[in-house]
Design a protein around this motif. Structure first.
Motif, PDB file in Angstrom:
ATOM      1  N   ASP A 121      44.651   2.826  14.851  1.00 18.43           N
ATOM      2  CA  ASP A 121      44.780   1.756  13.867  1.00 18.43           C
ATOM      3  C   ASP A 121      45.689   2.285  12.779  1.00 18.43           C
ATOM      4  O   ASP A 121      45.307   3.061  11.900  1.00 18.43           O
ATOM      5  CB  ASP A 121      43.390   1.393  13.313  1.00 18.43           C
ATOM      6  CG  ASP A 121      43.447   0.141  12.439  1.00 18.43           C
ATOM      7  OD1 ASP A 121      44.560  -0.316  12.164  1.00 18.43           O
ATOM      8  OD2 ASP A 121      42.365  -0.254  11.950  1.00 18.43           O
ATOM      9  N   TRP A 122      46.937   1.914  12.927  1.00 16.47           N
ATOM     10  CA  TRP A 122      47.952   2.412  11.999  1.00 16.47           C
ATOM     11  C   TRP A 122      47.701   1.902  10.598  1.00 16.47           C
ATOM     12  O   TRP A 122      47.991   2.618   9.637  1.00 16.47           O
ATOM     13  CB  TRP A 122      49.362   2.011  12.466  1.00 16.47           C
ATOM     14  CG  TRP A 122      49.744   2.684  13.745  1.00 16.47           C
ATOM     15  CD1 TRP A 122      49.756   2.156  14.985  1.00 16.47           C
ATOM     16  CD2 TRP A 122      50.149   4.006  13.854  1.00 16.47           C
ATOM     17  NE1 TRP A 122      50.141   3.030  15.946  1.00 16.47           N
ATOM     18  CE2 TRP A 122      50.404   4.252  15.219  1.00 16.47           C
ATOM     19  CE3 TRP A 122      50.343   5.074  12.984  1.00 16.47           C
ATOM     20  CZ2 TRP A 122      50.835   5.475  15.713  1.00 16.47           C
ATOM     21  CZ3 TRP A 122      50.779   6.247  13.497  1.00 16.47           C
ATOM     22  CH2 TRP A 122      51.009   6.488  14.832  1.00 16.47           C
ATOM     23  N   ALA A 123      47.165   0.781  10.451  1.00 15.00           N
ATOM     24  CA  ALA A 123      46.917   0.267   9.097  1.00 15.00           C
ATOM     25  C   ALA A 123      45.856   1.096   8.416  1.00 15.00           C
ATOM     26  O   ALA A 123      45.990   1.501   7.243  1.00 15.00           O
ATOM     27  CB  ALA A 123      46.479  -1.214   9.172  1.00 15.00           C
ATOM     28  N   THR A 124      44.813   1.409   9.186  1.00  9.74           N
ATOM     29  CA  THR A 124      43.752   2.229   8.592  1.00  9.74           C
ATOM     30  C   THR A 124      44.278   3.633   8.312  1.00  9.74           C
ATOM     31  O   THR A 124      43.984   4.249   7.259  1.00  9.74           O
ATOM     32  CB  THR A 124      42.554   2.285   9.536  1.00  9.74           C
ATOM     33  OG1 THR A 124      42.096   0.930   9.765  1.00  9.74           O
ATOM     34  CG2 THR A 124      41.422   3.108   8.963  1.00  9.74           C
ATOM     35  N   GLY A 160      47.345   4.471   7.751  1.00 12.36           N
ATOM     36  CA  GLY A 160      48.260   4.447   6.590  1.00 12.36           C
ATOM     37  C   GLY A 160      47.516   4.337   5.300  1.00 12.36           C
ATOM     38  O   GLY A 160      47.880   4.953   4.288  1.00 12.36           O
ATOM     39  N   LEU A 161      46.445   3.543   5.342  1.00  8.19           N
ATOM     40  CA  LEU A 161      45.663   3.416   4.107  1.00  8.19           C
ATOM     41  C   LEU A 161      45.000   4.739   3.748  1.00  8.19           C
ATOM     42  O   LEU A 161      44.964   5.143   2.589  1.00  8.19           O
ATOM     43  CB  LEU A 161      44.614   2.328   4.316  1.00  8.19           C
ATOM     44  CG  LEU A 161      43.738   2.003   3.104  1.00  8.19           C
ATOM     45  CD1 LEU A 161      44.600   1.551   1.923  1.00  8.19           C
ATOM     46  CD2 LEU A 161      42.719   0.912   3.470  1.00  8.19           C
ATOM     47  N   GLN A 162      44.506   5.398   4.773  1.00 10.01           N
ATOM     48  CA  GLN A 162      43.868   6.706   4.508  1.00 10.01           C
ATOM     49  C   GLN A 162      44.890   7.739   4.004  1.00 10.01           C
ATOM     50  O   GLN A 162      44.589   8.551   3.121  1.00 10.01           O
ATOM     51  CB  GLN A 162      43.205   7.213   5.802  1.00 10.01           C
ATOM     52  CG  GLN A 162      41.962   6.414   6.160  1.00 10.01           C
ATOM     53  CD  GLN A 162      41.319   6.905   7.452  1.00 10.01           C
ATOM     54  OE1 GLN A 162      41.884   7.756   8.136  1.00 10.01           O
ATOM     55  NE2 GLN A 162      40.126   6.363   7.803  1.00 10.01           N
TER      56      GLN A 162
END
Length: 240
Positions: free
Chosen positions: A4-7, A9-11
């Motif tokens: 999950d690239w969004a997760t 990236g957020l991390q």
């Protein structure tokens, strides 16, 4: 398995924000505090080093001072010993001088006492000799002795200068009483020797032992055994 690239990236963004926050609000103050602590530690070390050097310098100065004290103590001891030796030598010299002065005084006192004793013995011996001679002479009284003394007296009168013979009154002293006839004869012979006719009186003095003495205001001729014995005693007393 899917990412999950969004997760992710957020991390990752959260990690970056956390690192920025840590760097901003934690690491810099901590680094500053560490730097301050390091600088303070270095300052303390430098101060300690300076104090150590100062302590070493003070210790060296104290050591040098103690060495100077030791040298000064040795010098003072040497000076005190030299002064004590000089004082001892001076006291010994003074004592020797006083002893020599006492010896000289003792010798002088002894010589004075010996001289006084010798003089006293001479005087006693002289008086004894004169007393013996006087006793012997007293036994020889007589007209012959009186006539001999009269001749001596006339001889001394004739030896006087003319001016000394001009007298108005005279006294003749004798050891024994002279008879009137003998007085007349003595008066005539004395007047003839003087070349004048003075008034002559006679006097008896047993202390003369024997002989005659002629006395006047400015004339005195002692021609007796007493006078002779006195001269002998004086010569014996002052002899040597």
């Amino acid at each position: 398995m899917s990412i999950d690239w969004a997760t992710l990236g957020l991390q990752a963004l959260n990690v970056l924000i956390l690192v920025w926050l840590l760097a901003r609000f934690f690491w810099r103050p901590v680094a500053g505090m560490i730097e301050q602590r390091r600088a303070a530690a270095q300052a303390l070390l430098a101060d300690a080093g300076a104090k150590n050097e100062a302590a070493k310098a003070a210790l060296a100065e104290i050591t040098q001072t103690r060495a100077g004290f030791a040298q000064e103590r040795e010098a003072l001891l040497a000076q005190a010993q030299a002064q004590a030796a000089a004082a001892r030598a001076a006291l010994l010299a003074e004592a020797a001088q006083e002893a020599e002065a006492l010896r000289r005084e003792a010798r002088a006192a002894m010589q004075t006492e010996q001289a006084a004793a010798a003089q006293a013995w001479r005087e006693r011996a002289s008086r004894l000799a004169v007393d013996i001679a006087a006793r012997l002479a007293a036994r020889l009284q007589g007209e012959a002795v009186q006539a001999a003394f009269l001749e001596y007296l006339l001889h001394e009168i004739q030896a006087l200068p003319p001016a000394a013979r001009q007298v108005a009154a005279l006294e003749v002293a004798s050891a024994t009483e002279i008879s009137a006839a003998a007085q007349s004869e003595i008066t005539a012979r004395i007047s003839a020797a003087l070349g004048a006719a003075p008034r002559i009186t006679f006097k008896t003095e047993p202390a003369l032992i024997a002989g005659l003495e002629l006395r006047g205001p400015h004339l005195r001729i002692s021609n007796s055994w007493r006078a002779d014995l006195d001269r002998i005693e004086q010569d014996l007393t002052h002899d040597g």
